[in-house]
Design a protein around this motif. Structure first.
Motif, short mmCIF file in Angstrom:
data_model
loop_
_atom_site.label_atom_id
_atom_site.label_comp_id
_atom_site.label_asym_id
_atom_site.label_seq_id
_atom_site.Cartn_x
_atom_site.Cartn_y
_atom_site.Cartn_z
N SER A 99 35.58 45.64 49.52
CA SER A 99 36.44 44.47 49.40
C SER A 99 35.60 43.26 48.99
O SER A 99 34.40 43.19 49.26
CB SER A 99 37.17 44.19 50.71
N VAL A 100 36.25 42.33 48.32
CA VAL A 100 35.63 41.07 47.91
C VAL A 100 36.74 40.05 47.70
O VAL A 100 37.88 40.41 47.42
CB VAL A 100 34.77 41.26 46.62
N PHE A 101 36.40 38.80 47.90
CA PHE A 101 37.33 37.72 47.61
C PHE A 101 37.10 37.27 46.17
O PHE A 101 35.96 36.97 45.79
CB PHE A 101 37.10 36.54 48.56
N PHE A 102 38.16 37.24 45.36
CA PHE A 102 38.09 36.80 43.97
C PHE A 102 39.02 35.62 43.75
O PHE A 102 40.10 35.54 44.35
CB PHE A 102 38.54 37.91 43.00
N LYS A 103 38.62 34.74 42.83
CA LYS A 103 39.45 33.62 42.38
C LYS A 103 39.29 33.49 40.88
O LYS A 103 38.18 33.61 40.35
CB LYS A 103 39.00 32.33 43.09
N ALA A 104 40.39 33.23 40.19
CA ALA A 104 40.34 33.07 38.74
C ALA A 104 39.49 31.86 38.36
O ALA A 104 39.49 30.84 39.05
CB ALA A 104 41.75 32.91 38.18
N GLY A 105 38.80 32.01 37.26
CA GLY A 105 38.14 30.90 36.57
C GLY A 105 38.79 30.84 35.20
O GLY A 105 40.02 30.82 35.10
N GLU A 106 37.97 30.88 34.16
CA GLU A 106 38.51 30.97 32.81
C GLU A 106 39.11 32.35 32.56
O GLU A 106 40.01 32.51 31.75
CB GLU A 106 37.43 30.70 31.75
N ILE A 107 38.60 33.34 33.27
CA ILE A 107 39.11 34.71 33.22
C ILE A 107 40.07 34.88 34.40
O ILE A 107 39.79 34.41 35.50
CB ILE A 107 37.96 35.74 33.31
N THR A 108 41.18 35.57 34.20
CA THR A 108 42.19 35.67 35.25
C THR A 108 42.35 37.08 35.80
O THR A 108 43.38 37.41 36.39
CB THR A 108 43.55 35.16 34.74
N SER A 109 41.32 37.91 35.63
CA SER A 109 41.35 39.23 36.25
C SER A 109 39.95 39.63 36.67
O SER A 109 38.96 39.09 36.18
CB SER A 109 41.95 40.29 35.30
N ALA A 110 39.89 40.56 37.60
CA ALA A 110 38.62 41.04 38.15
C ALA A 110 38.75 42.53 38.40
O ALA A 110 39.85 43.09 38.36
CB ALA A 110 38.30 40.31 39.45
N SER A 111 37.62 43.18 38.67
CA SER A 111 37.67 44.62 38.95
C SER A 111 36.62 45.01 39.97
O SER A 111 35.59 44.35 40.12
CB SER A 111 37.49 45.43 37.66
N ILE A 112 36.93 46.08 40.68
CA ILE A 112 35.98 46.74 41.58
C ILE A 112 35.87 48.17 41.08
O ILE A 112 36.86 48.88 40.97
CB ILE A 112 36.45 46.71 43.04
N PHE A 113 34.66 48.57 40.74
CA PHE A 113 34.39 49.88 40.18
C PHE A 113 33.65 50.72 41.22
O PHE A 113 32.72 50.24 41.85
CB PHE A 113 33.51 49.70 38.94
N LEU A 114 34.08 51.96 41.37
CA LEU A 114 33.38 52.92 42.21
C LEU A 114 32.77 53.95 41.28
O LEU A 114 33.49 54.58 40.50
CB LEU A 114 34.35 53.61 43.18
N SER A 115 31.47 54.10 41.30
CA SER A 115 30.81 55.06 40.41
C SER A 115 31.18 56.47 40.82
O SER A 115 30.61 57.03 41.73
CB SER A 115 29.30 54.87 40.44
N GLN A 116 32.20 56.99 40.16
CA GLN A 116 32.67 58.36 40.35
C GLN A 116 32.58 59.05 39.00
O GLN A 116 31.76 58.67 38.18
CB GLN A 116 34.12 58.38 40.84
N ASN A 117 33.45 60.00 38.75
CA ASN A 117 33.55 60.61 37.43
C ASN A 117 34.49 59.75 36.59
O ASN A 117 35.68 59.73 36.81
CB ASN A 117 34.12 62.03 37.54
N GLY A 118 33.93 59.00 35.64
CA GLY A 118 34.73 58.11 34.82
C GLY A 118 34.73 56.70 35.35
O GLY A 118 34.16 56.41 36.39
N SER B 221 41.70 47.26 39.35
CA SER B 221 41.72 46.00 38.62
C SER B 221 42.71 45.07 39.31
O SER B 221 43.70 45.52 39.89
CB SER B 221 42.06 46.21 37.15
N PHE B 222 42.43 43.77 39.23
CA PHE B 222 43.17 42.78 39.99
C PHE B 222 43.55 41.61 39.09
O PHE B 222 42.67 40.95 38.53
CB PHE B 222 42.32 42.28 41.18
N ASN B 223 44.84 41.36 38.93
CA ASN B 223 45.33 40.25 38.13
C ASN B 223 45.38 39.03 39.05
O ASN B 223 46.22 38.97 39.96
CB ASN B 223 46.70 40.57 37.53
N LEU B 224 44.50 38.08 38.81
CA LEU B 224 44.37 36.91 39.67
C LEU B 224 45.40 35.83 39.35
O LEU B 224 45.42 34.79 40.00
CB LEU B 224 42.94 36.35 39.58
N SER B 225 46.28 36.09 38.38
CA SER B 225 47.39 35.18 38.08
C SER B 225 48.67 35.66 38.73
O SER B 225 49.45 34.85 39.26
CB SER B 225 47.63 35.09 36.57
#
Length: 172
Positions: free
Chosen positions: A63-82, A87-91
């Motif tokens: 988990s992480v706290f995200f807030k939009a800046g100039e970009i309005t989305s963020a992601s958390i990636f888990l190194s798995q297969n692929g 993905s998180f739409n901050l708008s």
């Protein structure tokens, strides 16, 4: 299980096509400790900070706290297969999961901040955590140098739901 939960500029985090401005804005706890993750290249590439952490076959949550800046989305990636995680739409406040055994959660905590999480049920081994600008941890895109998002309070823990935030420095 992640160190330096409020300092993404620390060497504990690798940086791929990303730079960090420390203490760039007010965090969800009211302190000026939230960092800004910035796109550092115009390459059609990934844009993220990361820590390598191996999780076995037990359920775990990032988990992480995200807030939009100039970009309005963020992601958390888990190194798995692929390229998988969430993905998180901050708008709009909409989260989308991808990958084996992954679910997402996104909670509006006020002042533009969202507590975003990806839970893996243990069905796929995870070897690293990436926190991305836009979908930059899940996929490539052409970046605009200096654009970014705000991040604070990264956490990796055993279990299927994020607990209350516990800050870390050099130890977990």
């Amino acid at each position: 299980m992640l160190t330096y939960s409020q300092d993404f500029s620390n060497a504990a985090y690798g940086k791929t096509n990303c730079s960090v401005t420390s203490n760039a804005t007010i965090a969800p706890d009211g302190t000026t400790t939230a960092d800004k993750l910035l796109i550092a290249t115009t390459n059609n590439s990934f844009h993220f900070v990361n820590q390598n952490k191996t999780m076995g076959s037990a359920a775990h949550t990032v988990s992480v706290f995200f807030k939009a800046g100039e970009i309005t989305s963020a992601s958390i990636f888990l190194s798995q297969n692929g390229n998988v995680g969430g993905s998180f739409n901050l708008s709009t406040g909409v989260a989308t999961a991808s990958g084996t055994g992954n679910t997402t959660n996104m909670v509006d905590v006020g002042n533009g901040w969202y507590h975003c999480s990806v839970t893996n049920d243990g069905s796929a081994s995870v070897s690293g955590i990436r926190l991305g600008i836009g979908n930059g941890a899940l996929g490539s895109f052409v970046g605009v140098i200096g654009q970014g998002i705000f991040a604070w309070g990264a956490q990796l823990e055993a279990g299927t739901f994020p607990t209350s935030y516990i800050p870390t420095t050099g130890s977990t």
